[in-house]
Design a protein around this motif. Structure first.
Motif, PDB file in Angstrom:
ATOM      1  N   ILE A   1       0.852  -1.187   0.000  1.00 40.74           N
ATOM      2  CA  ILE A   1       0.000   0.000   0.000  1.00 40.74           C
ATOM      3  C   ILE A   1       0.886   1.234   0.000  1.00 40.74           C
ATOM      4  O   ILE A   1       1.816   1.342   0.799  1.00 40.74           O
ATOM      5  N   PHE A   2       0.615   2.153  -0.901  1.00 39.82           N
ATOM      6  CA  PHE A   2       1.336   3.425  -0.952  1.00 39.82           C
ATOM      7  C   PHE A   2       0.339   4.492  -1.411  1.00 39.82           C
ATOM      8  O   PHE A   2       0.174   4.747  -2.595  1.00 39.82           O
ATOM      9  N   ASN A   3      -0.340   5.110  -0.456  1.00 40.23           N
ATOM     10  CA  ASN A   3      -1.348   6.114  -0.752  1.00 40.23           C
ATOM     11  C   ASN A   3      -0.792   7.520  -0.551  1.00 40.23           C
ATOM     12  O   ASN A   3       0.356   7.695  -0.152  1.00 40.23           O
ATOM     13  N   SER A   4      -1.608   8.514  -0.780  1.00 38.27           N
ATOM     14  CA  SER A   4      -1.252   9.882  -0.422  1.00 38.27           C
ATOM     15  C   SER A   4      -1.389  10.023   1.088  1.00 38.27           C
ATOM     16  O   SER A   4      -2.077   9.227   1.737  1.00 38.27           O
ATOM     17  N   GLY A   5      -0.735  11.025   1.659  1.00 34.00           N
ATOM     18  CA  GLY A   5      -0.859  11.185   3.098  1.00 34.00           C
ATOM     19  C   GLY A   5      -0.036  12.324   3.648  1.00 34.00           C
ATOM     20  O   GLY A   5       0.740  12.970   2.929  1.00 34.00           O
ATOM     21  N   ASP A   6      -0.234  12.569   4.935  1.00 32.09           N
ATOM     22  CA  ASP A   6       0.484  13.636   5.644  1.00 32.09           C
ATOM     23  C   ASP A   6       1.386  13.016   6.708  1.00 32.09           C
ATOM     24  O   ASP A   6       1.051  11.985   7.291  1.00 32.09           O
ATOM     25  N   SER A   7       2.497  13.686   6.974  1.00 38.99           N
ATOM     26  CA  SER A   7       3.389  13.237   8.037  1.00 38.99           C
ATOM     27  C   SER A   7       3.935  14.459   8.771  1.00 38.99           C
ATOM     28  O   SER A   7       4.109  15.527   8.177  1.00 38.99           O
ATOM     29  N   ILE A   8       4.174  14.293  10.061  1.00 34.42           N
ATOM     30  CA  ILE A   8       4.694  15.371  10.899  1.00 34.42           C
ATOM     31  C   ILE A   8       6.178  15.140  11.151  1.00 34.42           C
ATOM     32  O   ILE A   8       6.588  14.047  11.540  1.00 34.42           O
ATOM     33  N   ILE A   9       6.979  16.163  10.915  1.00 38.11           N
ATOM     34  CA  ILE A   9       8.405  16.137  11.221  1.00 38.11           C
ATOM     35  C   ILE A   9       8.619  17.048  12.424  1.00 38.11           C
ATOM     36  O   ILE A   9       8.402  18.254  12.338  1.00 38.11           O
ATOM     37  N   SER A  10       9.029  16.468  13.544  1.00 39.11           N
ATOM     38  CA  SER A  10       9.178  17.228  14.781  1.00 39.11           C
ATOM     39  C   SER A  10      10.647  17.331  15.179  1.00 39.11           C
ATOM     40  O   SER A  10      11.307  16.326  15.434  1.00 39.11           O
ATOM     41  N   ILE A  11      11.164  18.565  15.218  1.00 35.60           N
ATOM     42  CA  ILE A  11      12.546  18.818  15.641  1.00 35.60           C
ATOM     43  C   ILE A  11      12.518  19.117  17.139  1.00 35.60           C
ATOM     44  O   ILE A  11      11.951  20.117  17.572  1.00 35.60           O
ATOM     45  N   LEU A  12      13.111  18.231  17.922  1.00 31.85           N
ATOM     46  CA  LEU A  12      13.084  18.362  19.376  1.00 31.85           C
ATOM     47  C   LEU A  12      14.286  19.164  19.882  1.00 31.85           C
ATOM     48  O   LEU A  12      15.289  19.322  19.177  1.00 31.85           O
ATOM     49  N   PRO A  13      14.191  19.690  21.103  1.00 33.69           N
ATOM     50  CA  PRO A  13      15.327  20.432  21.667  1.00 33.69           C
ATOM     51  C   PRO A  13      16.585  19.579  21.701  1.00 33.69           C
ATOM     52  O   PRO A  13      16.523  18.364  21.935  1.00 33.69           O
ATOM     53  N   PRO A  14      17.738  20.193  21.462  1.00 31.89           N
ATOM     54  CA  PRO A  14      18.997  19.430  21.443  1.00 31.89           C
ATOM     55  C   PRO A  14      19.338  18.857  22.814  1.00 31.89           C
ATOM     56  O   PRO A  14      18.978  19.406  23.855  1.00 31.89           O
TER      57      PRO A  14
END
Length: 277
Positions: A219-232
């Protein structure tokens, strides 16, 4: 008449492909991955004539990264980046990203122009896969010999100096293998050795689970993903004796964020589907 018949057959074949794309998960999966692989190679190598004027420069990758962002649009993938204010600014760092699929390359394309001075480590065999290997060298990839343990350790150790001197952001996948499960895999030690050796921070970056991609079910559909940059996470003053504690701390904060943003992304997806129904 023959031309008309040929055009009719071509139109019918095209219509059949369109129908298959929309009704068959397997067909759509292979079409999308084929497009991803071909276009990634094209965009990675098409800019070599421009990149060759500044070899081993991270800015060379900004051109292929632009191309990769066009691939995301074509595949129907949307990336929401958060926490840019947490990005390390005044030094190099080791950027740790959870590893889910080959399409993580598209995540790197989102991060490259935002984090600045990014680079990656790759096995030396990739260098000989020209023209891609040449392109990878031109944008500053650090090649290591994984079959030669001593040489690999030496290369990783010298990477610490590169991070310090160039203020480079070394992007690594600490899980060591692809993982699309509900939780993160245990982290390998290599990235943490580099972070401690360079005495520069770890920059955790967490990407929500790809609910739209399933290699087992094709399965390879369209979609959204969240990229979260956390504190170092600082490493200044740490030694090899602190390695295990550093791994545990980093894994804990990344695992927590992975669970949180994955739940959010999947809830939004479910709500969107409900509205469509």
């Amino acid at each position: 008449m023959a031309l008309l018949s040929g055009a009719t057959l071509a139109a019918a074949a095209f219509l059949l492909l369109v129908i298959l794309y929309h009704v068959s998960n397997v067909f759509r999966y292979f079409v999308k991955f084929t497009l991803f692989l071909i276009l990634s190679l094209v965009f990675a190598t098409a800019f070599i004539p421009l990149m060759i004027f500044r070899p081993m420069d991270y800015r060379n990758a900004l051109l292929p990264a632009w191309g990769a962002r066009q691939i995301s649009k074509l595949l129907g993938l949307r990336w929401e980046m958060r926490g840019l204010e947490n990005a390390v600014q005044d030094s190099g760092c080791v950027v740790l990203i959870n590893h889910q699929s080959a399409i993580d390359l598209l995540v790197l394309a989102e991060l490259w122009p935002k984090l600045h001075r990014c680079t990656v480590i790759s096995k030396k065999e990739i260098f000989y896969l020209w023209p891609f290997g040449l392109a990878a060298w031109l944008w500053g990839t650090i090649f290591i010999d994984r079959l030669n343990v001593e040489k690999a350790r030496s290369t990783v150790a010298s990477t610490a100096s590169i991070i310090q001197n160039r203020k480079a952001k070394l992007c690594m996948f600490p899980e060591g293998t692809r993982n699309s499960g509900p939780t993160l895999l245990p982290f390998k030690k290599g990235a943490f050795h580099v972070a401690i050796a360079s005495q520069t921070p770890i920059q955790p970056v967490v990407v929500s689970r790809y609910y739209f991609l399933d290699s087992r079910k094709k399965i390879f559909n369209s979609g959204d993903s969240i990229i979260s940059i956390l504190p170092p996470i600082p490493t200044k003053g740490l030694t090899k004796d602190d390695l295990e504690g550093l791994i545990e701390e980093t894994h804990a904060v990344m695992a927590k964020e992975y669970a949180s943003i994955t739940e959010e992304a999947m809830s939004r997806h479910a709500l969107a589907n409900k509205k469509c129904d």
